[in-house]
Enzyme design. Structure first.
Site, mmCIF file in Angstrom:
data_model
loop_
_atom_site.group_PDB
_atom_site.id
_atom_site.type_symbol
_atom_site.label_atom_id
_atom_site.label_comp_id
_atom_site.label_asym_id
_atom_site.label_seq_id
_atom_site.Cartn_x
_atom_site.Cartn_y
_atom_site.Cartn_z
ATOM 1 N NE ARG A 1 -22.782 -5.987 32.778
ATOM 2 C CZ ARG A 1 -22.184 -5.031 33.533
ATOM 3 N NH1 ARG A 1 -21.426 -4.118 32.964
ATOM 4 N NH2 ARG A 1 -22.371 -5.009 34.832
ATOM 5 C CE1 TYR B 1 -33.289 -12.186 10.074
ATOM 6 C CE2 TYR B 1 -33.094 -10.512 11.768
ATOM 7 C CZ TYR B 1 -33.320 -11.823 11.403
ATOM 8 O OH TYR B 1 -33.571 -12.754 12.369
ATOM 9 C CG ASP C 1 -26.678 -8.197 8.309
ATOM 10 O OD1 ASP C 1 -25.944 -9.201 8.232
ATOM 11 O OD2 ASP C 1 -27.788 -8.199 8.874
ATOM 12 C CE LYS D 1 -29.496 -16.323 11.598
ATOM 13 N NZ LYS D 1 -29.807 -14.986 11.145
HETATM 14 C C1 PLP Z 1 -30.365 -13.790 11.653
HETATM 15 C C2 PLP Z 1 -30.000 -12.478 11.080
HETATM 16 C C3 PLP Z 1 -29.874 -11.334 11.884
HETATM 17 C C4 PLP Z 1 -30.187 -11.351 13.365
HETATM 18 O O1 PLP Z 1 -29.341 -12.177 14.066
HETATM 19 P P1 PLP Z 1 -29.753 -12.979 15.412
HETATM 20 O O2 PLP Z 1 -28.504 -13.697 15.741
HETATM 21 O O3 PLP Z 1 -30.898 -13.866 15.058
HETATM 22 O O4 PLP Z 1 -30.144 -11.942 16.410
HETATM 23 C C5 PLP Z 1 -29.489 -10.159 11.279
HETATM 24 N N1 PLP Z 1 -29.238 -10.090 9.955
HETATM 25 C C6 PLP Z 1 -29.363 -11.161 9.147
HETATM 26 C C7 PLP Z 1 -29.091 -11.012 7.693
HETATM 27 C C8 PLP Z 1 -29.750 -12.383 9.677
HETATM 28 O O5 PLP Z 1 -29.896 -13.437 8.868
#
Ligand code: PLP
Length: 394
Positions: A54, A106, A178, A203
């Site tokens: 962890r 988001y 982000d 992503k």
């Molecule tokens: C998918 C996404 C998140 C969250 O990520 P997870 O891996 O699904 O927890 C946050 N910000 C954006 C812009 C996203 O597309």
């Protein structure tokens, strides 16, 4: 690039080599999956830098080094998901603190702030972050974070990172960007003054729709110390197998993003010429409201394209059900093309918030298939969807 570990190498090279030295024991070229929870100590506290997985794991450490290098940051931290990374940043705050959030944040970020953190004492305001003057007005003495996405989801609005960093810092707040929709290949927010960069590595960074993960990258060692403490204390860490998949995805990030961007642009241009389409949202189109700022802070415009179908909700529902190559699915950033209805799917949690999504909106994650096949698929889906919806109305 601010990577003082490998300043001599370009992005593409660092994606393959940063943090990814051949294994000293065996010469293995690929960082092994260290599938272990614990590590033998020679005497109490005498070890090779790892005590418990962890707290630290060599596969994760390689990923964290690579991510830091690609964002031009001094440090990186990996998490079990993008939202786990988001939550770890929010632990920097205390009850009574205030956060500024985009008006099309988001959905999961909004849900975390509204449903989990607000009851716990955090306050927030949603503003149009494309306009630094509105952000300056919305800042309060207790504002500690300005939380930016650019491009945004699902309207692909562009926020000016450098201006927002100046406004946030002027108000004593940190700027978090982000960077999920751009990827570090197309945009590096730290170079524009951001304090922390966040990724859903699920992503574009993973890129193959086979792993869920998150990451934070920054420069300030004091912030790293707190966040690394939270990473361990809260425990939302990725397993070594997931870190391996993310390292594998990273290696091809540059070439994938170039193809995603080329295909995204071609699809946006095609859609704009269609009678069945009311409006296209893509920052790569020269007349898009975000284009000038995007061109300044991004290398290219990625593969996310949104549009409204003529005929509203009914037409949009039919179009998303009519594509064959574009799979109807949530998520984005993988090599395969996806289509979705944000109002009913990814952004359903905004219902009742005052920030509902246009019911006619469709979001595409344009993959790296041959663009002619993708356009042909959209052409037949638009014809089918919009005609069927019109027939029902008549
Ligand atoms: C998918 C996404 C998140 C969250 O990520 P997870 O891996 O699904 O927890 C946050 N910000 C954006 C812009 C996203 O597309």
């Amino acid at each position: 690039m601010h990577d003082d570990r490998e300043p001599q190498y370009q992005f593409e090279t660092r994606a393959i080599h940063a943090g990814q030295e051949p294994d000293p024991e065996t010469g293995a070229v690929i960082v092994p999956i260290y599938q272990t929870s614990t590590y033998r100590q020679e005497a109490v506290g005498v070890h090779k830098g790892y005590e418990y997985s962890r707290t630290g794991n060599p596969t994760r450490a390689a990923l964290e080094t690579a991510l830091a290098s690609l964002e031009g940051g001094a440090w990186g931290l990996a998490y079990a998901s993008g939202l786990a990374a988001t939550a770890n940043v929010m632990y920097l705050l205390r009850p009574g603190d205030h956060v500024l959030l985009s008006d099309d944040a988001y959905g999961g970020t909004y849900r975390l702030v509204d449903k989990v953190l607000q009851p716990w004492g955090l306050t927030y305001t949603q503003v149009d972050l494309t306009d630094p003057a509105r952000v300056r007005e919305a800042l309060k003495p207790e504002t500690k974070l300005v939380w930016v996405e650019t491009p945004t989801n699902p309207y692909l609005k562009i926020a000016p990172i450098a201006e927002l960093a100046e406004v946030a810092h002027g108000g004593g707040a940190r700027l978090v960007v982000d960077n999920t929709f751009a990827s570090p290949y197309l945009q590096q927010p730290l170079a524009h003054g951001a304090d922390i960069v966040l990724h859903s590595t699920t992503k574009y960074i993973g890129g193959h729709s086979d792993v869920v993960g998150g990451a934070l990258v920054g420069n300030d060692p004091a912030v790293r110390e707190i966040l690394a403490f939270h990473q361990n204390a809260v425990g939302a860490v990725p397993g070594p197998q997931d870190c391996f998949l993310l390292l594998r995805g990273l290696k091809t990030l540059a070439v994938r993003m170039e193809r995603h961007s080329a295909n995204g642009r071609a699809v946006a241009e095609f859609l704009r010429g269609q009678d069945a389409v009311e409006r296209v949202y893509y920052p790569g189109l020269p007349d898009d409201p975000g284009h000038a700022v995007a061109a300044r802070q991004m290398r290219d415009f990625a593969g996310m394209v949104s549009f409204t179908a003529r005929g509203g909700l009914e037409a949009a529902k039919r179009v998303v059900a009519s594509t064959k190559l574009f799979f109807l699915a949530e998520s984005l950033g993988g090599v395969e093309s996806l289509i979705e209805h944000p109002g009913l799917m990814t952004h359903a949690s905004l219902a009742g918030s005052g920030f509902e999504i246009d019911p006619g909106l469709i979001r595409l994650s344009v993959g790296i298939e041959h663009v002619d096949d993708l356009i042909a698929d959209l052409r037949q889906a638009l014809t089918a969807g919009v005609l069927e919806a019109a027939a029902i109305r008549d």
